[in-house]
Design an enzyme around this catalytic site. Structure first.
Site, PDB file in Angstrom:
ATOM      1  N   LYS A 109       1.028  -1.277   0.034  1.00  0.00           N
ATOM      2  CA  LYS A 109       0.030   0.163   0.190  1.00  0.00           C
ATOM      3  C   LYS A 109       0.864   0.995   0.496  1.00  0.00           C
ATOM      4  O   LYS A 109       1.551   1.348   0.608  1.00  0.00           O
ATOM      5  CB  LYS A 109      -1.030   0.323   1.596  1.00  0.00           C
ATOM      6  CG  LYS A 109      -2.834   1.119   1.239  1.00  0.00           C
ATOM      7  CD  LYS A 109      -2.869   0.101   0.184  1.00  0.00           C
ATOM      8  CE  LYS A 109      -4.483   1.067   0.118  1.00  0.00           C
ATOM      9  NZ  LYS A 109      -5.707   0.094  -0.749  1.00  0.00           N
TER      10      LYS A 109
HETATM   11  P1  NAD Z   1     -13.046   7.612  -3.736  1.00  0.00           P
HETATM   12  O1  NAD Z   1     -11.923   8.602  -3.086  1.00  0.00           O
HETATM   13  O2  NAD Z   1     -13.072   7.670  -5.126  1.00  0.00           O
HETATM   14  O3  NAD Z   1     -14.620   7.815  -2.989  1.00  0.00           O
HETATM   15  C1  NAD Z   1     -14.188   8.483  -1.503  1.00  0.00           C
HETATM   16  C2  NAD Z   1     -15.230   8.673  -1.406  1.00  0.00           C
HETATM   17  O4  NAD Z   1     -15.400   8.804   0.128  1.00  0.00           O
HETATM   18  C3  NAD Z   1     -15.647  10.251  -1.821  1.00  0.00           C
HETATM   19  O5  NAD Z   1     -17.130   9.819  -2.354  1.00  0.00           O
HETATM   20  C4  NAD Z   1     -15.731  11.062  -1.340  1.00  0.00           C
HETATM   21  O6  NAD Z   1     -16.336  11.763  -0.500  1.00  0.00           O
HETATM   22  C5  NAD Z   1     -16.118   9.322   0.259  1.00  0.00           C
HETATM   23  N1  NAD Z   1     -15.802  10.421   1.865  1.00  0.00           N
HETATM   24  C6  NAD Z   1     -14.022  10.845   2.337  1.00  0.00           C
HETATM   25  N2  NAD Z   1     -14.593  11.166   3.852  1.00  0.00           N
HETATM   26  C7  NAD Z   1     -15.756  10.585   4.014  1.00  0.00           C
HETATM   27  C8  NAD Z   1     -17.062  10.989   5.471  1.00  0.00           C
HETATM   28  N3  NAD Z   1     -16.519  11.329   6.393  1.00  0.00           N
HETATM   29  N4  NAD Z   1     -18.138  10.683   5.202  1.00  0.00           N
HETATM   30  C9  NAD Z   1     -18.883  10.074   3.566  1.00  0.00           C
HETATM   31  N5  NAD Z   1     -18.558  10.268   2.657  1.00  0.00           N
HETATM   32  C10 NAD Z   1     -16.809  10.446   2.852  1.00  0.00           C
HETATM   33  O7  NAD Z   1     -12.265   6.101  -3.041  1.00  0.00           O
HETATM   34  P2  NAD Z   1     -12.384   4.429  -3.719  1.00  0.00           P
HETATM   35  O8  NAD Z   1     -11.492   3.979  -4.531  1.00  0.00           O
HETATM   36  O9  NAD Z   1     -13.795   5.029  -3.584  1.00  0.00           O
HETATM   37  O10 NAD Z   1     -12.164   4.249  -2.272  1.00  0.00           O
HETATM   38  C11 NAD Z   1     -13.634   3.873  -0.988  1.00  0.00           C
HETATM   39  C12 NAD Z   1     -12.671   2.988   0.010  1.00  0.00           C
HETATM   40  O11 NAD Z   1     -12.758   1.514  -0.818  1.00  0.00           O
HETATM   41  C13 NAD Z   1     -11.483   2.946   0.777  1.00  0.00           C
HETATM   42  O12 NAD Z   1     -11.448   2.199   1.494  1.00  0.00           O
HETATM   43  C14 NAD Z   1     -10.495   2.039  -0.094  1.00  0.00           C
HETATM   44  O13 NAD Z   1      -8.959   1.790   0.555  1.00  0.00           O
HETATM   45  C15 NAD Z   1     -11.426   0.895  -0.385  1.00  0.00           C
HETATM   46  N6  NAD Z   1     -10.734   0.567  -1.907  1.00  0.00           N
HETATM   47  C16 NAD Z   1     -10.788   0.820  -3.412  1.00  0.00           C
HETATM   48  C17 NAD Z   1     -10.541  -0.032  -4.297  1.00  0.00           C
HETATM   49  C18 NAD Z   1     -10.529   0.401  -5.628  1.00  0.00           C
HETATM   50  O14 NAD Z   1     -10.457   0.385  -6.191  1.00  0.00           O
HETATM   51  N7  NAD Z   1     -10.585   2.488  -5.727  1.00  0.00           N
HETATM   52  C19 NAD Z   1     -10.426  -1.368  -4.314  1.00  0.00           C
HETATM   53  C20 NAD Z   1     -10.518  -2.068  -2.729  1.00  0.00           C
HETATM   54  C21 NAD Z   1     -11.352  -1.109  -1.718  1.00  0.00           C
END
Ligand code: NAD
Length: 420
Positions: A109
């Site tokens: 990571k």
């Molecule tokens: P992203 O940056 O695209 O989206 C994050 C979202 O969370 C945004 O809509 C943001 O406004 C929202 N957010 C942030 N703080 C917040 C709060 N306090 N309350 C409500 N909403 C809030 O990120 P992502 O890629 O969608 O990742 C989201 C989660 O999924 C993370 O934990 C990440 O580690 C996990 N994840 C992502 C992937 C991937 O392929 N992108 C894969 C596995 C896990």
């Protein structure tokens, strides 16, 4: 270093989970220690020229938890709260996830402590390229393959690919995944994590005997993962009644139209003010009655305070580490919530990243239908393996998923010997 890591709340949580699993598996002390601590913790300083001419120094981290089963794989996060402990915890979870899914990777990571929302695209490009340059001697297709995470997109991956390829003097698409399709990214990668979350939620509904067409959902986070989870669940016929992001939370009893919401977010920067829904308190959103609750934002949002009040049938952990250990115990004791643990629930992203790496190494590409169908097969296998393991061992889904992952890594370390 061990004490520093353990003092970080997110790493402390990952370590506590690991210790529980190690006890459950009765891992011997030697292998237990080797599985727990990261192999490499890399921190680089990143001087960047900002648009106003100032030089600002950022810090970037990359943690390679172990390289015993192949290159490490994991996202790169841009967020103000990024620190080495959080990155190390996320790298550890990636290990167990890759092993649970049967992917030939260890966990990695990365993250840069910054707020991309306050930075211009050019500033983000300079920061990303600087990080790629500083980290390039520690990554590579057979060593460490990064991907997008919170705050980063396929564009950031394209800048990393370009910087790395320029340094190598040849185009190296297999050094990064989640890149744009025109740079040999995989079809289906962008929606893979959210699609997987929705697919597994549907499998869980099926196990509980709840008709998918009658099911309701609430999603926290409308970024990459949350937005595609909403779209796919809606395509399946489910009603997504509540959605939140950093700007606020919204609710509509009749369901929220994902396409219209996506357009609103593109125009305004967030879900707040979406005209076809009412505003709702973001904390209260998580406590609404629904069949599927999907935390898809950040860690530690399901806590000992709200866990007793959850009114969902399925908790689909799209984010990494959204449930604290105390909340986990509460949910386990309640016994009325079907948990889809993060390392399975959000494994769609890394699984399609693996497909992307394989396609790049072969200089070959599959279409979206083939990618998503292969993804569903892999997720379904892991889901069924987990359910039969937890039934046999009479343990929770969280413990079962982690145990399957940790056991695989521990066996590889035992078989290879002390070095890896
Ligand atoms: P992203 O940056 O695209 O989206 C994050 C979202 O969370 C945004 O809509 C943001 O406004 C929202 N957010 C942030 N703080 C917040 C709060 N306090 N309350 C409500 N909403 C809030 O990120 P992502 O890629 O969608 O990742 C989201 C989660 O999924 C993370 O934990 C990440 O580690 C996990 N994840 C992502 C992937 C991937 O392929 N992108 C894969 C596995 C896990």
């Amino acid at each position: 270093m061990k004490a520093d890591l353990l003092n970080d709340p997110v790493f402390g949580m990952a370590a506590e989970q690991f210790d529980r699993v190690a006890d459950f598996l009765e891992l011997d002390e030697q292998v237990r220690e080797r599985c727990k601590w990261p192999k490499r913790l890399i921190t680089v300083s990143l001087p960047v020229t900002m648009d106003d001419g100032r030089t600002e120094v950022f810090f970037g981290h990359r943690v390679q938890h172990h390289l015993s089963r192949g290159p490490v794989k994991g996202g790169l996060r841009f967020h103000p709260s990024v620190n080495i402990g959080e990155v190390a915890a996320l790298a550890m979870w990636m290990n167990w996830k890759c092993a649970l899914m049967g992917l030939p990777f260890g966990g990695g990571k990365g993250g840069i402590t910054c707020d991309p929302r306050t930075m211009s695209p050019r500033e983000q490009e300079r920061l990303t390229r600087r990080f790629a340059q500083e980290i390039s001697q520690f990554i590579g297709p057979e060593v460490d393959v990064m991907a997008p995470d919170v705050g980063t997109t396929s564009q950031h991956m394209a800048w990393i690919l370009d910087t790395y390829s320029t340094r190598e003097g040849r185009f190296v698409p297999e050094v990064i995944t989640g890149k744009p399709v025109q740079l040999q990214g995989s079809e289906g990668r962008t929606q893979a994590t959210g699609h997987g979350v929705a697919f597994l939620a549907a499998r869980a509904l099926n196990k509980l005997g709840i008709p998918i067409s009658k099911a309701t959902a609430v999603v926290q986070g409308f970024g990459n993962v949350g937005s595609y989870a909403v779209s796919t669940m809606t395509d399946y016929g489910m009603k997504v009644q509540g959605v939140s992001d950093i700007t606020g939370a919204i609710w509509n009893d009749d369901g929220i139209d994902p396409k219209a919401l996506r357009e609103h977010v593109a125009k305004t920067g967030g879900v707040a003010g979406f005209p076809d829904a009412d505003a709702i308190d973001p904390d209260a959103l998580l406590l609404q009655k629904c069949d599927v609750l999907v935390p898809a934002a950040l860690e530690r949002v399901i806590t000992k305070d709200n866990a007793p009040k959850l009114k969902c049938r399925i908790l689909a952990e799209a984010a990494n580490g959204p449930t604290t250990p105390e909340a986990d115990t509460i949910i386990e004791n309640r016994g009325d919530i079907f948990l889809l643990p993060d390392i399975l629930c959000n494994a769609g992203g890394v699984t399609v990243s693996y497909f992307e790496w394989v396609q790049n190494l072969q200089r070959f590409s599959w279409d979206k239908k083939e990618v998503l169908s292969k993804l569903e097969t892999k997720l379904n296998e892991a889901f069924e393996r987990l359910l039969s393991f937890t039934k046999k061992k009479k343990c929770s889904h969280r413990l079962g998923a982690l145990a399957l992952g940790v056991d695989t890594v521990a066996n590889v370390k035992k078989t290879r010997g002390l070095f890896p």
